[in-house]
Write an enzyme that holds these catalytic residues in place. Structure first.
Site, PDB file in Angstrom:
ATOM      1  CG  ASP A 257      -1.738   1.242   1.385  1.00 35.63           C
ATOM      2  OD1 ASP A 257      -2.615   1.462   0.533  1.00 35.63           O
ATOM      3  OD2 ASP A 257      -1.497   2.024   2.325  1.00 35.63           O
ATOM      4  CD  GLU A 294      -2.455   2.848  -3.328  1.00 36.39           C
ATOM      5  OE1 GLU A 294      -3.472   3.520  -3.519  1.00 36.39           O
ATOM      6  OE2 GLU A 294      -2.037   2.561  -2.193  1.00 36.39           O
TER       7      GLU A 294
END
Length: 618
Positions: A257, A294
């Site tokens: 993330d 990401e």
């Protein structure tokens, strides 16, 4: 070799290892009141072995007489992050699929499906999720991407505020329930990726500071305290965590993330992301795994192999394409959508090159955005019409399907699934769910107010919402159980004619994607495109088998029917000694569409719209 952190079960008992460099005396406290002193090892580590102890025992640590505190490397927190830690033996689980793995598992050719375990089913558990796996496999999904399950505080949440990184969230089930879910996915031929959050610590239940303030970087992220990756034992903690998810749960990979917020001060030869990539693959042994980033900055060096100085990751989310598609679907060009126009040229460029910003000036951020990605393989970009963030980043958690004309939505979805990027569905999208996905986070009062205020501030970046009357009242309360319940999918959501139509639509598209050779081949330079009007464009897929050319032509018309009497565009011409045949279109009656005519006429081209039309050279 650093000791394995946490509690490790052996035939003779349990071995405990802990890092607490500024503590003089550490005691292990069992829930029956027994205490055992730990031995001070070198570099701030403490250890002890308790004979006869078995898995299932509950324990905490007492530090210089203070506490007791849970184990930072606890494998399970049955009462939440503030409670007792439980001794777990990962090796005791009896895997039913044996040494299941896809020897040739790679990102190319996969279809991802992102889901949040708490809302994927009404029960919101690992075991309940399993009953959906066969349905997803039959649709054409090959990889599940599970939103974070690191233990966090509260009755519900997205999972991005983890505070016990080794422990699966107790309200979804026990660790063996998670293993059983992975086992069940493997039984259906589905791989499983886990979303992991290493850019910040959650705000509540975070006991790391009790053990050592060196866990925290002096540079906090926008979401809270960040790990201090300049410190060797802190790095080791997170590297062991990466390995634990892969080895102890047989996961097939990880999604990292917000990697732009993972700050490595550069004290080590290898960046922490590269080290995590290396450790994850080592933990997998002979298994192939998938590692996805990401990265809001779109740093392509993350996708370079370790041997070339990169971070060794396989793929990265492509926000640029999502933003262009959303502008086209909704007509709203505001906030972080401001630099995207949803033009045909953007869709052609995205199909050929991935991200649209690769170092150009980005007006919304008033700075250059992205890096050179022209040498990255197309399948390394994860593409999506929906994901958890983008659906929730609307006032009512609204899905794109409900913000657009149905024909335009189907045409755009066809473009998305027939382009070379690796597609990712968001749960419920496959049957046209209109169920909202909102931001929800059960926090104590002082944190709850900060979360609610933060969501209001975030939404006010959108011009269409900034002056909305009673915006604060209209915003669903992130801390309300009702907000959480609104997001739960249920079987009734699929029991409609429209849901059946969307399932058939997406199933057919995924079959085309995998079975039509020209579309299935996803290397660089195998696709080109041309703009036909302000609303219409084409993509040409180049492929051959021996001397036979197997080209395909995708016409995407996002506006009214287009008539072209003069067509000076060579990409429209079929290969030599072939002609075009329509093999699929997005307006089939069984999809809820209105049908289309073959686009080639005696006097030119007549391209129905809105529609996507796929032609094959025969």
């Amino acid at each position: 070799m650093k000791p394995l952190l946490g509690a490790t079960v052996s035939p003779t008992g349990v071995q405990f290892h802990l890092w607490a460099p500024h503590t003089k005396r550490v005691e292990l406290l069992l829930n029956d009141g027994r205490r055992y002193p730990a031995q001070d090892q070198e570099d701030g580590y403490f250890s002890l072995h308790i004979s006869g102890l078995k898995q299932g025992c509950l324990y905490r640590y007492v530090l210089d007489g203070g506490g007791p505190f849970p184990d930072p490397a606890s494998r399970f927190q049955p009462e939440g992050p503030h409670g007792w830690s439980e001794v777990i033996d990962p090796s005791s689980y009896a895997w039913t699929i044996g040494e299941w793995h896809l020897q040739e598992l790679q990102l190319a050719g996969q279809v991802l499906y992102e889901l949040h375990l708490g809302t994927f089913t009404q029960e919101g558990t690992y075991r309940a999720a399993e009953r959906e796996f066969k349905r997803l496999r039959d649709l054409g999904v090959t990889v599940l991407e599970i939103m974070p399950v690191h233990e966090f505080c509260g009755e519900f949440g997205w999972g991005y505020d983890g505070v016990a990184f080794f422990a699966p969230y107790h309200r979804y089930g026990r660790p063996d329930d998670l293993r059983h879910m992975v086992d069940a996915a493997h039984a259906e031929g589905l791989a499983v990726l886990l979303d992991v959050v290493y850019n910040h610590f959650g705000p509540d239940g975070n006991c790391f500071g009790e053990y050592c303030c060196d866990y925290f970087s002096k540079r906090a992220s926008e979401w809270g305290s960040s790990p201090n990756f300049g410190n060797d034992p802190v790095r080791e903690y997170f590297l062991q965590n990466v390995a634990a998810w892969i080895h102890e749960y047989r996961l097939d990979g990880l999604r990292f993330d917000a990697t732009q917020a993972i700050v490595d001060p550069g004290h080590h030869e290898e960046h922490i992301l590269a080290a995590m990539s290396r450790r994850a693959r080592e933990a997998a042994g002979n298994r192939k795994i998938i590692l996805v980033s990401e990265c809001e900055r779109q740093w392509s060096h993350q996708l370079k192999p370790l041997a070339e100085g990169g971070h060794g990751l396989d793929g990265m989310w492509n926000d640029d394409l999502h933003h262009s598609m959303m502008v086209r679907l909704t007509g709203r060009r505001e906030a972080y959508y401001s630099d995207h126009g949803g033009s045909p040229q953007e869709f052609i460029s995205a199909a050929k090159y991935g991200p649209l910003f690769q170092g150009q000036y980005y007006g919304w951020q008033k700075a250059p955005r992205g890096t050179d990605c022209l040498r990255v393989e197309p399948w390394q970009w994860i593409t999506f019409l929906e994901n958890h963030d983008q659906v929730a980043n609307t006032l009512r958690g609204t899905r794109p399907k409900t913000q657009s004309n149905p024909g335009v939505y189907r045409a755009m979805a066809a473009y998305w699934l027939l382009t070379p990027g690796t597609p990712m569905f968001f749960m419920g999208q496959e049957y046209g769910s209109e169920r909202p996905f909102l931001y929800f986070s059960d926090q104590k009062p002082e944190i709850h107010e900060q979360v609610r205020s933060g969501r209001l501030t975030f939404l006010k970046q959108f011009d269409s919402l900034r002056d909305t009357e009673d915006l604060a009242h209209l915003l669903s309360d992130p801390g309300s159980p009702d907000t959480f319940q609104k997001c739960k999918l249920g079987p009734d959501d699929r029991a409609t004619e429209e849901a059946t139509q969307y399932c058939e639509f997406f199933r057919d598209l995924l079959q085309l994607r995998s079975h039509e050779l020209a579309i299935a081949r996803k290397g660089r330079g195998m696709i080109d495109g041309a703009v036909l009007s302000d609303n219409c464009f084409l993509l040409r897929y180049f492929s051959s088998e021996g001397t036979q050319q197997l080209d395909h032509l995708l016409l995407v018309n996002l506006g009214q029917t287009l008539k072209l009497e003069h067509v000076p565009e060579p990409l429209l011409a079929p290969p030599e000694d072939t002609h075009w045949k329509m093999i699929w279109n997005s307006e089939r009656l069984r999809y809820g569409g209105f049908s289309v005519a073959f686009p080639i006429t005696d006097t030119g081209w007549r391209i129905s719209g809105p529609a996507a039309i796929l032609l094959a050279a025969i």
